[in-house]
Design a protein around this motif. Sequence first.
Motif, PDB file in Angstrom:
ATOM      1  N   UNK A   1       7.276 -29.930 -23.577  1.00  0.00           N
ATOM      2  CA  UNK A   1       6.515 -29.789 -22.346  1.00  0.00           C
ATOM      3  C   UNK A   1       7.477 -29.863 -21.174  1.00  0.00           C
ATOM      4  N   UNK A   2       7.756 -28.713 -20.560  1.00  0.00           N
ATOM      5  CA  UNK A   2       8.700 -28.624 -19.449  1.00  0.00           C
ATOM      6  C   UNK A   2       7.939 -28.821 -18.143  1.00  0.00           C
ATOM      7  N   UNK A   3       8.174 -29.955 -17.485  1.00  0.00           N
ATOM      8  CA  UNK A   3       7.473 -30.277 -16.244  1.00  0.00           C
ATOM      9  C   UNK A   3       8.341 -30.057 -15.001  1.00  0.00           C
ATOM     10  N   UNK A   4       9.382 -29.256 -15.127  1.00  0.00           N
ATOM     11  CA  UNK A   4      10.301 -29.046 -14.007  1.00  0.00           C
ATOM     12  C   UNK A   4       9.639 -28.348 -12.821  1.00  0.00           C
ATOM     13  N   UNK A   5       8.564 -27.609 -13.039  1.00  0.00           N
ATOM     14  CA  UNK A   5       7.892 -26.886 -11.958  1.00  0.00           C
ATOM     15  C   UNK A   5       6.547 -27.517 -11.596  1.00  0.00           C
ATOM     16  N   UNK A   6       6.385 -28.809 -11.943  1.00  0.00           N
ATOM     17  CA  UNK A   6       5.156 -29.542 -11.624  1.00  0.00           C
ATOM     18  C   UNK A   6       5.512 -30.622 -10.601  1.00  0.00           C
ATOM     19  N   UNK A   7       5.171 -30.391  -9.321  1.00  0.00           N
ATOM     20  CA  UNK A   7       5.547 -31.359  -8.287  1.00  0.00           C
ATOM     21  C   UNK A   7       4.700 -32.634  -8.291  1.00  0.00           C
ATOM     22  N   UNK A   8       3.472 -32.548  -8.819  1.00  0.00           N
ATOM     23  CA  UNK A   8       2.602 -33.728  -8.856  1.00  0.00           C
ATOM     24  C   UNK A   8       1.572 -33.552  -9.958  1.00  0.00           C
ATOM     25  N   UNK A   9       1.031 -34.705 -10.369  1.00  0.00           N
ATOM     26  CA  UNK A   9       0.038 -34.688 -11.446  1.00  0.00           C
ATOM     27  C   UNK A   9      -1.010 -35.760 -11.149  1.00  0.00           C
ATOM     28  N   UNK A  10      -2.269 -35.400 -11.324  1.00  0.00           N
ATOM     29  CA  UNK A  10      -3.379 -36.316 -11.047  1.00  0.00           C
ATOM     30  C   UNK A  10      -3.668 -37.196 -12.261  1.00  0.00           C
ATOM     31  N   UNK A  11      -4.598 -38.128 -12.073  1.00  0.00           N
ATOM     32  CA  UNK A  11      -5.047 -38.957 -13.198  1.00  0.00           C
ATOM     33  C   UNK A  11      -5.643 -38.077 -14.289  1.00  0.00           C
ATOM     34  N   UNK A  12      -6.385 -37.049 -13.898  1.00  0.00           N
ATOM     35  CA  UNK A  12      -6.954 -36.126 -14.889  1.00  0.00           C
ATOM     36  C   UNK A  12      -5.844 -35.408 -15.642  1.00  0.00           C
ATOM     37  N   UNK A  13      -4.774 -35.053 -14.939  1.00  0.00           N
ATOM     38  CA  UNK A  13      -3.633 -34.397 -15.579  1.00  0.00           C
ATOM     39  C   UNK A  13      -2.944 -35.319 -16.568  1.00  0.00           C
ATOM     40  N   UNK A  14      -2.772 -36.585 -16.196  1.00  0.00           N
ATOM     41  CA  UNK A  14      -2.192 -37.567 -17.116  1.00  0.00           C
ATOM     42  C   UNK A  14      -3.083 -37.697 -18.345  1.00  0.00           C
TER      43      UNK A  14
ATOM     44  N   UNK B   1      -0.699 -30.244 -11.048  1.00  0.00           N
ATOM     45  CA  UNK B   1      -1.820 -30.456 -11.958  1.00  0.00           C
ATOM     46  C   UNK B   1      -2.706 -31.470 -11.256  1.00  0.00           C
ATOM     47  N   UNK B   2      -3.634 -30.956 -10.453  1.00  0.00           N
ATOM     48  CA  UNK B   2      -4.418 -31.818  -9.593  1.00  0.00           C
ATOM     49  C   UNK B   2      -5.882 -31.883  -9.955  1.00  0.00           C
ATOM     50  N   UNK B   3      -6.540 -30.757  -9.885  1.00  0.00           N
ATOM     51  CA  UNK B   3      -7.983 -30.715 -10.103  1.00  0.00           C
ATOM     52  C   UNK B   3      -8.322 -30.886 -11.580  1.00  0.00           C
ATOM     53  N   UNK B   4      -9.554 -31.246 -11.825  1.00  0.00           N
ATOM     54  CA  UNK B   4     -10.050 -31.379 -13.197  1.00  0.00           C
ATOM     55  C   UNK B   4      -9.860 -30.075 -13.964  1.00  0.00           C
ATOM     56  N   UNK B   5     -10.054 -28.949 -13.286  1.00  0.00           N
ATOM     57  CA  UNK B   5      -9.883 -27.641 -13.936  1.00  0.00           C
ATOM     58  C   UNK B   5      -8.438 -27.438 -14.392  1.00  0.00           C
ATOM     59  N   UNK B   6      -7.472 -27.923 -13.597  1.00  0.00           N
ATOM     60  CA  UNK B   6      -6.062 -27.827 -13.984  1.00  0.00           C
ATOM     61  C   UNK B   6      -5.794 -28.644 -15.247  1.00  0.00           C
ATOM     62  N   UNK B   7      -6.346 -29.842 -15.284  1.00  0.00           N
ATOM     63  CA  UNK B   7      -6.162 -30.719 -16.444  1.00  0.00           C
ATOM     64  C   UNK B   7      -6.774 -30.079 -17.687  1.00  0.00           C
TER      65      UNK B   7
END
Length: 112
Positions: free
Chosen positions: A52-65, A25-31
């Motif tokens: 919310x299952x985050x097992x397949x999310x390797x990283x998350x951006x500030x926008x994702x948070x 979950x990196x780009x603004x569009x992902x968020x």
Amino acid sequence: MTLTINTHRLPEPTMAIAIEPQGAIGAEADAELLQDRFIMVLAATHPERIVLDLSAVPSISEAGIGALVNGFDLAAASDASVTVVQPERQVREQLQRRGLDVLVDHDRSRKV
């Protein structure tokens, strides 16, 4: 890797829905996609609980948070609880740094 998000009902006595993002979950569009999924789930199903299952999310951006926080707020306004399960180590650490680790179910055996 493109972010995809699966959603399904959980076999629980209460109305519970799983949201399962797959990918970073990196780009603004992902968020925005994640936040829109919270909105859709809440409007369409009126769950008592969102997992919310985050097992397949390797990283998350500030926008994702930010999208997670907005999703939690939207759920709370709809009288639904949110539990995060199976976050990858990097994501779990980011949640801890922001004081959001209280939302994480620390039972590692739990899957949705």
